[in-house]
Design a protein around this motif. Structure first.
Motif, short mmCIF file in Angstrom:
data_model
loop_
_atom_site.label_atom_id
_atom_site.label_comp_id
_atom_site.label_asym_id
_atom_site.label_seq_id
_atom_site.Cartn_x
_atom_site.Cartn_y
_atom_site.Cartn_z
N MET A 1 7.99 -13.12 10.03
CA MET A 1 7.16 -13.39 8.86
C MET A 1 6.64 -12.08 8.28
N GLY A 2 6.60 -11.98 6.97
CA GLY A 2 6.11 -10.75 6.32
C GLY A 2 4.60 -10.63 6.48
N THR A 3 4.10 -9.44 6.17
CA THR A 3 2.66 -9.18 6.26
C THR A 3 2.06 -9.20 4.86
N GLN A 4 0.97 -9.93 4.69
CA GLN A 4 0.27 -9.89 3.39
C GLN A 4 -1.04 -9.13 3.55
N ALA A 5 -1.29 -8.22 2.61
CA ALA A 5 -2.53 -7.42 2.63
C ALA A 5 -3.33 -7.69 1.37
N VAL A 6 -4.62 -7.97 1.55
CA VAL A 6 -5.54 -8.09 0.42
C VAL A 6 -6.06 -6.68 0.10
N LEU A 7 -5.89 -6.26 -1.15
CA LEU A 7 -6.34 -4.93 -1.58
C LEU A 7 -7.61 -5.09 -2.39
N CYS A 8 -8.67 -4.42 -1.94
CA CYS A 8 -9.97 -4.59 -2.58
C CYS A 8 -10.50 -3.24 -3.05
N GLY A 9 -10.87 -3.16 -4.33
CA GLY A 9 -11.44 -1.94 -4.89
C GLY A 9 -12.03 -2.26 -6.24
N TYR A 10 -12.33 -1.24 -7.01
CA TYR A 10 -12.89 -1.47 -8.36
C TYR A 10 -11.71 -1.61 -9.33
N TYR A 11 -10.86 -2.58 -9.04
CA TYR A 11 -9.61 -2.74 -9.80
C TYR A 11 -9.79 -3.74 -10.95
N GLY A 12 -8.99 -3.52 -12.01
CA GLY A 12 -9.04 -4.44 -13.14
C GLY A 12 -10.33 -4.35 -13.91
N LYS A 13 -11.01 -3.20 -13.80
CA LYS A 13 -12.29 -3.01 -14.49
C LYS A 13 -12.18 -1.95 -15.59
N GLY A 14 -10.93 -1.56 -15.90
CA GLY A 14 -10.73 -0.63 -17.02
C GLY A 14 -11.08 0.81 -16.72
N PRO A 30 3.36 0.43 3.13
CA PRO A 30 4.67 0.19 3.76
C PRO A 30 5.42 -0.93 3.04
N LYS A 31 6.73 -0.77 2.95
CA LYS A 31 7.56 -1.72 2.18
C LYS A 31 7.53 -3.13 2.76
N THR A 32 7.16 -3.25 4.04
CA THR A 32 7.14 -4.57 4.70
C THR A 32 5.91 -5.39 4.29
N HIS A 337 -2.64 9.72 4.00
CA HIS A 337 -3.22 8.38 3.81
C HIS A 337 -2.16 7.29 4.01
N ALA A 338 -0.90 7.61 3.72
CA ALA A 338 0.19 6.64 3.94
C ALA A 338 0.40 6.42 5.44
N GLU A 339 0.29 7.50 6.21
CA GLU A 339 0.45 7.39 7.67
C GLU A 339 -0.64 6.51 8.28
N VAL A 340 -1.85 6.61 7.74
CA VAL A 340 -2.97 5.79 8.22
C VAL A 340 -2.64 4.31 8.05
#
Length: 356
Positions: A1-14, A30-32, A337-340
């Motif tokens: 099964m693939g992995t789903q990640a919720v991304l949270c930040g000040y996004y979509g606020k222009g 990661p591509k997975t 940061h990608a390695e993290v």
């Protein structure tokens, strides 16, 4: 099964800087992993980045998203600070703690922590960061906070250093030389200081005959100033670019940038552009220090427009951009940061394999 990640930040606020952080995170994920973005404008986020997005303020949607996900990522920037609002850190720490209670892998990613003036915010931040699977920070001031809290962390430059830029149509048709200017609304940018800067920009344009590009990073805070400046500065135009990769690409065609915004300075410096900073925030002052950029704190701007203009001209003629080697070093370091992300998400795979 693939992995789903919720991304949270000040996004979509222009805000161009936060959109750039999202673009960087999506680029380094990661591509997975399948991303699901919590956004202030989900349809815009879906269209711009080609990813799933839901309304960050819809509690039921957010809880359902967490239920269906394995990873929760605080995606970069000054999310945990109480200088602009006491509510903002409550929102972010509340969501992170909910994800932690639900058993998700939680990653505080490329964080710029602080200012934290209130003891309550400091305590909340310490509690929340200490329960994260992984923590990465983007500057030494943030590193100091997590270090004082006794939390393991990774320090690397802001991920926007490594974000790919894209070309801006028609930019090369504009007369050269080109100079980018970015100002934002701020209590310390008083009418008097803004008037002095405006006068200095007029003098600077006259001396250099430059095409002045007024570049807002956030419609709500930067556009009105840009539109007020434009008729006063000959040979100037407002460039409102919503796409963060185009914003970065813009600085490829610019000789010098005079900017208040943190990510405006990073994008310009990463594009071998001379930079002059106007600092409204400790994170900008820290960047000036780290990169040895010329500039002023807002409350130290000279009162005489001629003095301001002379300083800019001096930098325009004799200042040097970062060298390609310096830029490459910062880009390579930012990729840490990608390695993290990879390491923390690999833990999930290992725990699933071992059945824990």
């Amino acid at each position: 099964m693939g992995t789903q990640a919720v991304l949270c930040g000040y996004y979509g606020k222009g805000n161009g800087g936060d959109e750039a952080l999202l673009a960087s995170l999506l680029q380094l994920l990661p591509k997975t992993v399948t991303p699901l973005v919590l956004s202030g404008h989900p349809s815009q986020t879906r269209d711009r980045f080609g990813v799933d997005a839901i309304d960050r303020n819809n509690a039921i949607s957010v809880v359902n998203a967490l239920r269906q996900s394995q990873v929760f990522i605080w995606g970069g920037g000054s999310l945990i600070q109480d200088a602009t609002s006491a509510l903002s850190p409550l929102y972010y720490t509340g969501l992170m703690q909910l994800a932690q209670r639900m058993g998700l892998i939680t990653i505080a990613w490329a964080q710029g922590i602080g200012p934290l003036h209130r003891p309550m915010t400091q305590w909340l931040a310490q509690q929340t960061f200490s329960r994260c699977t992984a923590v990465s920070v983007r500057d030494s001031r943030s590193a100091q906070w997590v270090s004082e809290w006794g939390i393991p962390f990774t320090l690397a430059p802001d991920p926007v250093w490594a974000m790919t830029g894209s070309p801006v149509q028609g930019l090369w048709d504009l007369p050269a030389p080109r100079v980018a200017v970015n100002l934002r609304v701020h209590p310390q940018l008083t009418p008097e200081r803004l008037a002095a800067l405006t006068q200095a920009l007029i003098l600077f344009q006259k001396a250099t005959q430059a095409c002045m590009l007024l570049v807002p990073f956030q419609r709500s805070q930067d556009l009105a100033i840009a539109e007020a400046l434009q008729p006063q500065i000959p040979g100037s135009q407002v460039l409102m670019l919503e796409d963060p990769q185009q914003l970065k690409g813009l600085f490829r065609g610019v000789e010098m940038a005079i900017a208040m915004r943190f990510h405006g300075l990073i994008m310009a410096a990463a594009s071998e552009c001379r930079c002059f900073a106007l600092s409204y925030d400790p994170k900008v002052s820290q960047l000036m220090n780290d990169l040895d950029l010329p500039g002023w704190e807002l409350n130290h701007i000279p009162t005489d427009p001629n003095d301001i203009c002379q300083t800019w001209l001096e930098h325009y003629v004799n200042g040097a951009p970062l060298s390609p080697d310096q830029i490459q070093f910062l880009v390579d370091r930012a990729l840490i940061h990608a390695e993290v992300l990879e390491k923390a998400i690999l833990q999930l795979g290992n725990s699933e394999v071992s059945g824990t």
